[in-house]
Design a protein around this motif. Sequence first.
Motif, short mmCIF file in Angstrom:
data_model
loop_
_atom_site.label_atom_id
_atom_site.label_comp_id
_atom_site.label_asym_id
_atom_site.label_seq_id
_atom_site.Cartn_x
_atom_site.Cartn_y
_atom_site.Cartn_z
N TYR A 68 0.95 -1.25 0.06
CA TYR A 68 0.08 -0.07 -0.03
C TYR A 68 0.91 1.09 0.07
CZ TYR A 68 -4.07 -2.60 0.81
OH TYR A 68 -5.42 -3.30 0.64
N LYS B 58 -2.06 7.74 5.42
CA LYS B 58 -3.21 8.24 5.79
C LYS B 58 -4.25 7.11 5.50
CE LYS B 58 -3.16 12.37 7.92
NZ LYS B 58 -3.44 12.33 9.31
N ASP B 59 -4.13 6.48 4.31
CA ASP B 59 -5.10 5.29 4.03
C ASP B 59 -4.89 4.23 4.98
OD1 ASP B 59 -6.17 6.76 1.80
OD2 ASP B 59 -5.11 5.54 0.45
N PHE C 236 -6.57 5.01 7.90
CA PHE C 236 -8.35 5.01 8.23
C PHE C 236 -9.05 4.17 7.16
CE2 PHE C 236 -6.25 9.32 9.67
CZ PHE C 236 -6.64 8.99 10.95
N VAL C 237 -8.32 3.89 6.14
CA VAL C 237 -8.98 3.24 5.10
C VAL C 237 -9.14 1.71 4.90
CG1 VAL C 237 -9.61 3.19 2.54
CG2 VAL C 237 -9.10 5.32 3.53
N THR D 190 -8.47 -2.07 5.83
CA THR D 190 -8.75 -2.96 7.00
C THR D 190 -7.53 -3.60 7.65
OG1 THR D 190 -10.63 -3.46 5.80
CG2 THR D 190 -10.29 -4.60 7.68
#
Lengths: 150, 405
Positions: free
Chosen positions: B68, B81-82, B85-86, B88
Amino acid sequence: MNDPTRRRFLFSTGVTSVVLSACGFLGATARYLSPNVLYEPPHRFPIGSPEEFPPGTATFLPEHRLFLFNNPAGFYAISSVCTHLGCNVRHIVGEGFACPCHGSRFDENGQVVHGPAPEPLAWFGLSLSPRRELVVNTRQPVQPEYRFRV
Amino acid sequence: MGRTIFRVGWPRTDKDRAAAMISSLVLHIHPAKVQRHSLRASYTLGLGLTSAYLFGVLIVTGVVLMLYYTPHPLDAYRNMKDLQFVVTFGPVLRNMHRWAAHAMVVVVFLHMCRVFFTGAYKEPRQFNWVLGVGLLLLTLGLSFTGYLLPWDQLAFWAITVGSNIAGYAPGLGAEIKYLLLGGNVIESGALLRFYVLHCVILPLLAAMLIAMHVYRVRKDGLSAPPAAEPPPIEEMAPGRFPPSTRSYGLMALADRPAQPVVESEPDDEVLTWPHLLYREVLVLLAVLIALHAAALLFNAPLEEIADPTRTPNPAKAPWYFLGLQELVSYSALIGGVLVPTLLVLALVLVPYLDPVPRGVGVWFAPERSRANRIFAALASAAVALTLVGMFFRGPNWAWVWPWTP
Ligand code: HEM
Ligand code: FES
């Protein structure tokens, strides 16, 4: 077949060649790691027309990491990059500059007052572009007496 | 079919367990039998083992984080940030990686202290200590290069200060800094270099050094007091298998009617499976539980996006370099280059400066009290400087008391 001199000679020639070619390869790789072209910000750049910096002001230009001063004798530019380890110094009117990282202090001319910084802050030469813009050249170091008159 | 994979199957007798230890690539990192002395948790404190486990966790979590992450200033921070917060379980993996990295610095340092205070670097383990110093440096290098990757303020200014320290190295300083950053500024080129160092070059080097390090531990056996050391080769009767358990084949354990091996073994040796193996699994369990707890309870910090125009006040390096930053705040050349270089040199030379093989295998042997005191003084100085940098330095690097707001 069993001539020891010949055997030793061939052996050492072989070893020497392996070592030499390894060194050559390593040398080339080391040179390869050092880029020839840098896509970095230019060292000469315009910062705006002289009128944008009224007399008696000190302006911090964060994107260029420098302070532009306009005092009665003329314009001058002082780098905000601390000569110790590269943090941005802050300007304190009437006192000089202070670095947040290890506490170096500089006077109004960028000379070291105390702290770990080994050198004064850099001064950059100024010029005027054909479009009447002030141009800073970070590769042109100048002395603290330097003033640029428009 | 199972037999084609695991040749001995699930072993039910001591002999089969010993055979498993010897025939399996993974298990044969261990000898078939170990001395009771080396099982004692109070001797090694399991610190080397824990370092290796942490390294394993870092590889696993690091590789999945890479899926990622894009090493470019425009993406890196958004990717973080992903993850936060995004994605799983993104925070869990990121936290695990971060806390395992911090723990590894601490544990490797403590492992080094353990080895010193037990005199375990003495003959024949001198060079393994040197390999260990290499591993300590690699551990720090891995942490430092990883620190830039989130591309937040913490990262950017820590790397600014860190790479400028490199620039003070006499002679080649400017070149080293240029090579490290791939230019003069911390920009996309520098981020890519740190990324490749962090994800490829340094982990590969560390894995190779760990393999050599552990291989030597396997060949030399764990250090032990002279009484527990096996007798030198000459004293062994011909035809008898050496009582040492270091390197030998299965014959040592086969039933030989005339001379049962069990009787010729010193009493203080036990089978690796189950005695050592189960303890190792237990330590693994403890490490994993601790890391999961930390990852679920505490979030790895992520500050604002890197801003080269605004230096936070104070701008602090990662905690394990705060001792260095403290020294650097007196003088960049002496504190940042000279002192650390001399310290590393002294560490490398430890086994050669202190060669007398006395007081090995016990903690704080009285014969070694002078060496232990010198080492303890230097180690505490390093810890003290780090604590000063962490808690006693405020804005403008001025002295503050941690309890004053
Ligand atoms: C990534 C870092 C490291 C890993 C994964 C590692 C791993 C290990 C392991 C698994 C052992 C077996 C005994 C034990 O668990 O204590 C060991 C022993 C040893 N380590 Fe390390 N180590 C590391 C760093 C170091 C450092 C920094 C030093 C010293 C400067 C060092 C020096 C030694 C020595 C001399 C031994 C033999 C000790 C004895 O026989 O009692 N190692 N190491
Ligand atoms: S970077 Fe300014 S004092 Fe260190």
